[in-house]
Design a protein around this motif. Structure first.
Motif, PDB file in Angstrom:
ATOM      1  N   VAL A   4      12.568  10.869   0.582  1.00 31.24           N
ATOM      2  CA  VAL A   4      11.940  10.758   1.905  1.00 31.24           C
ATOM      3  C   VAL A   4      12.941  10.201   2.911  1.00 31.24           C
ATOM      4  O   VAL A   4      13.067  10.711   4.032  1.00 31.24           O
ATOM      5  CB  VAL A   4      10.663   9.878   1.844  1.00 31.24           C
ATOM      6  N   LEU A  33       7.356  13.216  11.156  1.00 33.99           N
ATOM      7  CA  LEU A  33       6.604  13.140   9.898  1.00 33.99           C
ATOM      8  C   LEU A  33       6.244  14.542   9.407  1.00 33.99           C
ATOM      9  O   LEU A  33       6.389  14.847   8.225  1.00 33.99           O
ATOM     10  CB  LEU A  33       5.339  12.298  10.077  1.00 33.99           C
ATOM     11  N   ARG A  34       5.803  15.392  10.312  1.00 34.57           N
ATOM     12  CA  ARG A  34       5.460  16.765   9.938  1.00 34.57           C
ATOM     13  C   ARG A  34       6.678  17.490   9.362  1.00 34.57           C
ATOM     14  O   ARG A  34       6.572  18.218   8.375  1.00 34.57           O
ATOM     15  CB  ARG A  34       4.916  17.515  11.148  1.00 34.57           C
ATOM     16  N   TRP A  37       7.476  16.202   5.909  1.00 30.95           N
ATOM     17  CA  TRP A  37       6.477  16.774   5.000  1.00 30.95           C
ATOM     18  C   TRP A  37       6.901  18.191   4.604  1.00 30.95           C
ATOM     19  O   TRP A  37       6.928  18.531   3.425  1.00 30.95           O
ATOM     20  CB  TRP A  37       5.107  16.786   5.681  1.00 30.95           C
ATOM     21  N   ARG A  38       7.226  19.020   5.601  1.00 31.11           N
ATOM     22  CA  ARG A  38       7.622  20.404   5.310  1.00 31.11           C
ATOM     23  C   ARG A  38       8.883  20.441   4.445  1.00 31.11           C
ATOM     24  O   ARG A  38       8.985  21.259   3.528  1.00 31.11           O
ATOM     25  CB  ARG A  38       7.849  21.183   6.603  1.00 31.11           C
ATOM     26  N   ILE A  41       7.462  18.798   0.822  1.00 31.04           N
ATOM     27  CA  ILE A  41       6.240  19.245   0.153  1.00 31.04           C
ATOM     28  C   ILE A  41       5.968  20.720   0.401  1.00 31.04           C
ATOM     29  O   ILE A  41       5.542  21.443  -0.491  1.00 31.04           O
ATOM     30  CB  ILE A  41       5.035  18.375   0.591  1.00 31.04           C
ATOM     31  N   GLU A  44       2.335  22.330   6.079  1.00 29.75           N
ATOM     32  CA  GLU A  44       1.543  21.180   6.523  1.00 29.75           C
ATOM     33  C   GLU A  44       0.090  21.340   6.079  1.00 29.75           C
ATOM     34  O   GLU A  44      -0.417  22.458   6.023  1.00 29.75           O
ATOM     35  CB  GLU A  44       1.633  21.053   8.043  1.00 29.75           C
ATOM     36  N   HIS A  71      -4.363  12.549   4.004  1.00 30.17           N
ATOM     37  CA  HIS A  71      -3.246  13.316   3.449  1.00 30.17           C
ATOM     38  C   HIS A  71      -2.168  12.490   2.754  1.00 30.17           C
ATOM     39  O   HIS A  71      -1.295  13.061   2.095  1.00 30.17           O
ATOM     40  CB  HIS A  71      -2.597  14.144   4.561  1.00 30.17           C
ATOM     41  N   LEU A  72      -2.190  11.183   2.930  1.00 27.42           N
ATOM     42  CA  LEU A  72      -1.186  10.308   2.327  1.00 27.42           C
ATOM     43  C   LEU A  72      -1.876   9.295   1.422  1.00 27.42           C
ATOM     44  O   LEU A  72      -3.105   9.208   1.403  1.00 27.42           O
ATOM     45  CB  LEU A  72      -0.399   9.585   3.428  1.00 27.42           C
ATOM     46  N   VAL A  85       5.523   5.661   4.871  1.00 27.03           N
ATOM     47  CA  VAL A  85       5.132   6.067   6.216  1.00 27.03           C
ATOM     48  C   VAL A  85       4.487   4.856   6.868  1.00 27.03           C
ATOM     49  O   VAL A  85       3.564   4.251   6.306  1.00 27.03           O
ATOM     50  CB  VAL A  85       4.145   7.256   6.179  1.00 27.03           C
ATOM     51  N   PHE A 139       3.938   9.167   0.399  1.00 27.02           N
ATOM     52  CA  PHE A 139       3.727  10.602   0.288  1.00 27.02           C
ATOM     53  C   PHE A 139       2.915  10.889  -0.967  1.00 27.02           C
ATOM     54  O   PHE A 139       3.002  10.161  -1.942  1.00 27.02           O
ATOM     55  CB  PHE A 139       5.075  11.343   0.269  1.00 27.02           C
TER      56      PHE A 139
END
Length: 147
Positions: A4, A33-34, A37-38, A41, A44, A71-72, A85, A139
């Protein structure tokens, strides 16, 4: 190196652009953050609708906090780890709407965030920043493990 943290640091230097989420072209704190994430993971988990700079404030709606819970993985605020986060409340009584990612911990703690007028930077996780944290998340996958 934490995955991360490595992903977040790869966004450093990206200009601040409200509502954007494109490395090297522009992002805001949610866009950072988005993007991380992409990077780690994949797609989105939901479409982020357009938002204004004062979104959620008139209603007092903690939208980012609810999204984090959806989501987290919530963590105790004192359980600090690289890759966390961070959700910040910038003013007492205001909704929490700034996001960062914990980079270093300990006496030289830092976090990566997109900040108006600065773009994506790594800042010292100083006492003024630390006291604004209202939630800490991890995450949902083992993306933050060493290796």
């Amino acid at each position: 190196m934490n995955a991360v943290v490595e992903a977040a640091r790869s966004w450093i230097g990206t200009p601040y652009v409200h509502q954007a989420s494109v490395r090297d072209a522009g992002c805001d704190c949610l866009g950072l953050l988005r993007g991380v994430w992409r990077d780690l993971i994949g797609p989105e988990p939901e479409v982020v609708p357009p938002y204004t700079r004062d979104w959620s404030e008139p209603q007092g709606d903690e939208r980012l906090w609810r999204a984090g819970l959806a989501h987290l993985l919530p963590k105790p605020i004192g359980q600090v780890a690289p890759g966390d986060v961070l959700l910040f409340r910038m003013r007492e009584g205001a909704v929490a709407k700034h996001i960062g990612l914990q980079a270093a911990t300990g006496p030289q703690a830092t976090f990566v965030h997109a900040y108006t007028g600065h773009g994506v930077i790594e800042s010292a996780f100083s006492a003024p920043w630390a006291r604004r944290v209202v939630a800490r998340f991890a995450f949902p996958q083992q993306v933050s493990s060493e290796g």
